[in-house]
Design a protein around this motif. Structure first.
Motif, mmCIF file in Angstrom:
data_model
loop_
_atom_site.group_PDB
_atom_site.id
_atom_site.type_symbol
_atom_site.label_atom_id
_atom_site.label_comp_id
_atom_site.label_asym_id
_atom_site.label_seq_id
_atom_site.Cartn_x
_atom_site.Cartn_y
_atom_site.Cartn_z
ATOM 1 N N ARG A 96 0.835 -1.211 0.000
ATOM 2 C CA ARG A 96 0.000 0.000 0.000
ATOM 3 C C ARG A 96 0.868 1.259 0.000
ATOM 4 O O ARG A 96 0.569 2.227 -0.694
ATOM 5 N N LEU A 97 1.943 1.243 0.806
ATOM 6 C CA LEU A 97 2.825 2.415 0.872
ATOM 7 C C LEU A 97 3.381 2.751 -0.508
ATOM 8 O O LEU A 97 3.400 3.910 -0.926
ATOM 9 N N PRO A 102 3.225 -1.874 13.946
ATOM 10 C CA PRO A 102 3.154 -2.679 15.168
ATOM 11 C C PRO A 102 3.059 -4.171 14.847
ATOM 12 O O PRO A 102 2.070 -4.629 14.304
ATOM 13 N N LEU A 103 4.107 -4.916 15.196
ATOM 14 C CA LEU A 103 4.119 -6.356 14.909
ATOM 15 C C LEU A 103 4.427 -7.170 16.165
ATOM 16 O O LEU A 103 4.656 -8.371 16.082
ATOM 17 N N GLY A 104 4.449 -6.521 17.333
ATOM 18 C CA GLY A 104 4.922 -7.204 18.542
ATOM 19 C C GLY A 104 3.841 -7.965 19.277
ATOM 20 O O GLY A 104 2.740 -8.200 18.754
ATOM 21 N N ALA A 156 -3.422 -3.055 7.853
ATOM 22 C CA ALA A 156 -2.410 -2.628 6.876
ATOM 23 C C ALA A 156 -2.756 -1.285 6.237
ATOM 24 O O ALA A 156 -1.897 -0.399 6.108
ATOM 25 N N GLU A 157 -4.019 -1.137 5.857
ATOM 26 C CA GLU A 157 -4.482 0.113 5.231
ATOM 27 C C GLU A 157 -4.198 1.322 6.135
ATOM 28 O O GLU A 157 -3.622 2.325 5.716
ATOM 29 N N GLY A 158 -4.620 1.187 7.396
ATOM 30 C CA GLY A 158 -4.465 2.276 8.361
ATOM 31 C C GLY A 158 -3.003 2.557 8.667
ATOM 32 O O GLY A 158 -2.581 3.717 8.753
ATOM 33 N N VAL A 159 -2.213 1.500 8.849
ATOM 34 C CA VAL A 159 -0.786 1.676 9.159
ATOM 35 C C VAL A 159 -0.107 2.437 8.020
ATOM 36 O O VAL A 159 0.625 3.409 8.239
ATOM 37 N N ALA A 160 -0.379 2.023 6.769
ATOM 38 C CA ALA A 160 0.247 2.673 5.607
ATOM 39 C C ALA A 160 -0.167 4.148 5.523
ATOM 40 O O ALA A 160 0.661 5.016 5.220
ATOM 41 N N LEU A 178 11.191 13.479 20.356
ATOM 42 C CA LEU A 178 11.155 12.625 19.162
ATOM 43 C C LEU A 178 9.862 12.854 18.373
ATOM 44 O O LEU A 178 8.769 12.663 18.922
ATOM 45 N N PRO A 179 9.977 13.262 17.103
ATOM 46 C CA PRO A 179 8.747 13.354 16.297
ATOM 47 C C PRO A 179 8.304 11.946 15.875
ATOM 48 O O PRO A 179 9.095 11.187 15.324
ATOM 49 N N VAL A 180 7.048 11.603 16.179
ATOM 50 C CA VAL A 180 6.530 10.265 15.865
ATOM 51 C C VAL A 180 5.310 10.402 14.965
ATOM 52 O O VAL A 180 4.407 11.213 15.232
ATOM 53 N N LEU A 181 5.275 9.613 13.876
ATOM 54 C CA LEU A 181 4.138 9.669 12.959
ATOM 55 C C LEU A 181 2.915 9.054 13.626
ATOM 56 O O LEU A 181 2.962 7.924 14.115
ATOM 57 N N ALA A 182 1.815 9.808 13.649
ATOM 58 C CA ALA A 182 0.576 9.343 14.288
ATOM 59 C C ALA A 182 -0.616 9.767 13.431
ATOM 60 O O ALA A 182 -0.440 10.471 12.431
#
Ligand SMILES: Nc1ncnc2c1ncn2[C@@H]1O[C@H](COP(=O)(O)OP(=O)(O)OP(=O)(O)O)[C@@H](O)[C@H]1O
Length: 294
Positions: free
Chosen positions: A25-26, A92-94, A109-113, A289-293
């Motif tokens: 998707r990315l 997130p895969l943990g 997957a859609e949302g993560v991408a 730390l800038p984190v993508l959200a």
């Protein structure tokens, strides 16, 4: 849009398909160019993040569990932090994915991408324990001993249940502590366990420090004063039943600097992995730390 993605194939073993779908998707829907690198063992993710050339990518993405993300955070921090810090993205895969829950990241997957491609950057204030950065929490006592002993093969097989079993085993074994916790230079208090939180979730979606927020430059010190197996079981029930913040003997103190002393060599956990040993000084990291959200 250039992304480098650091993947822990062990953490993501059960979710390899999700990572593939995120990448597809990315690249196809969002036009991203992604460089994928797999870790081969502990420490690799940190070294890879540290080695990213300045300006080479506009985000470094950690694909794994909280341990992998913690390594990437430390790798980015070792680059100096400050205004020029490359944003962190997360797949997130943990097992517990506590940071992903705290950030309210989508898991599909859609949302993560979408977040990795179009997300806003959230300024996250990190904690630092004896020089190692953490995003969610650091602690000494029962949970650190659980993290130290949890069977990684069992974790791969049954997920979070492995932590539950190890917690019961550690409570049955007893021992550990006591710990002396000094908050912001005050008189030390003696406790059976301590968690220094940056986020309000713990161990998944349990709540230990209701008022802690990643974007807030404060630590929240969670104190479990009473020792013994009965009290450990009571605190465990309190955490899982959502009652802990209402226990009269449980306290949460806002802080900027915490010193924890106890039996030398006992483990200190950070973001769910052992990151050091007692004694430990915990403070706020001097960089954001800038984190993508979302
Ligand atoms: N290729 C690898 N082989 C073995 N271990 C690795 C590898 N890459 C990283 N590790 C280590 O695996 C450990 C666990 O990874 P991680 O925490 O990301 O996943 P997890 O344990 O499944 O998730 P969680 O932290 O949510 O429970 C980390 O300490 C990390 O350093």
């Amino acid at each position: 849009m250039l992304r480098t993605l650091i993947h822990n194939p062990v953490a993501g073993a059960r979710r390899a398909r999700r990572l593939g779908a995120v990448l597809e998707r990315l690249e196809q829907r969002h036009g991203a160019v992604v460089t994928l690198r797999a870790t081969g063992g502990r420490g690799d993710a940190e070294a890879m993040a540290r080695a990213v050339a300045p300006g080479a990518f506009d985000a470094v993405v950690a694909a794994g569990g909280d341990g992998t993300i913690n390594e990437v955070i430390n790798g980015l921090g070792a680059r100096g932090g400050g205004e020029t810090t490359i944003p962190l993205g997360i797949v997130p895969l943990g097992t517990a994915n506590v940071l992903a829950h705290e950030l309210d990241l989508p898991l599909d997957a859609e949302g993560v991408a979408r977040v990795l491609a179009e997300g806003r950057t959230l300024p996250v204030h990190l904690g630092v324990a004896n020089g190692r950065a953490f995003a969610m929490m650091a602690g000494a006592g029962l949970d650190a001993r659980v993290v130290e002993r949890v069977d990684t093969r069992l974790k791969r097989l049954i997920g979070k249940g492995a932590y539950a079993l190890e917690t019961l085993a550690r409570i049955a074994a007893g021992g550990g502590g006591p710990y002396r916790v000094a908050v912001d230079g005050g008189e030390p208090v003696e406790v059976a366990s301590v968690i220094v939180a940056k986020g309000h979730f713990y161990g998944g979606r349990f709540v230990c420090a209701p008022d802690a927020r990643l974007t807030d430059p404060r630590l929240h010190v969670c104190l479990f004063p009473r020792s013994g197996r009965g009290n450990a079981l009571r605190y465990l029930w309190g955490v899982t039943a959502g009652r802990l913040p209402r226990f009269p003997d449980y306290r949460v103190l806002p802080a900027r600097r915490v010193i924890v002393e106890g039996p030398a060599g006992e483990p200190v956990q950070g973001d769910g992995d052992v990151i050091g040993h007692l004694p430990v000084e915990i403070a706020l990291a001097p960089w954001v730390l800038p984190v993508l959200a979302r």
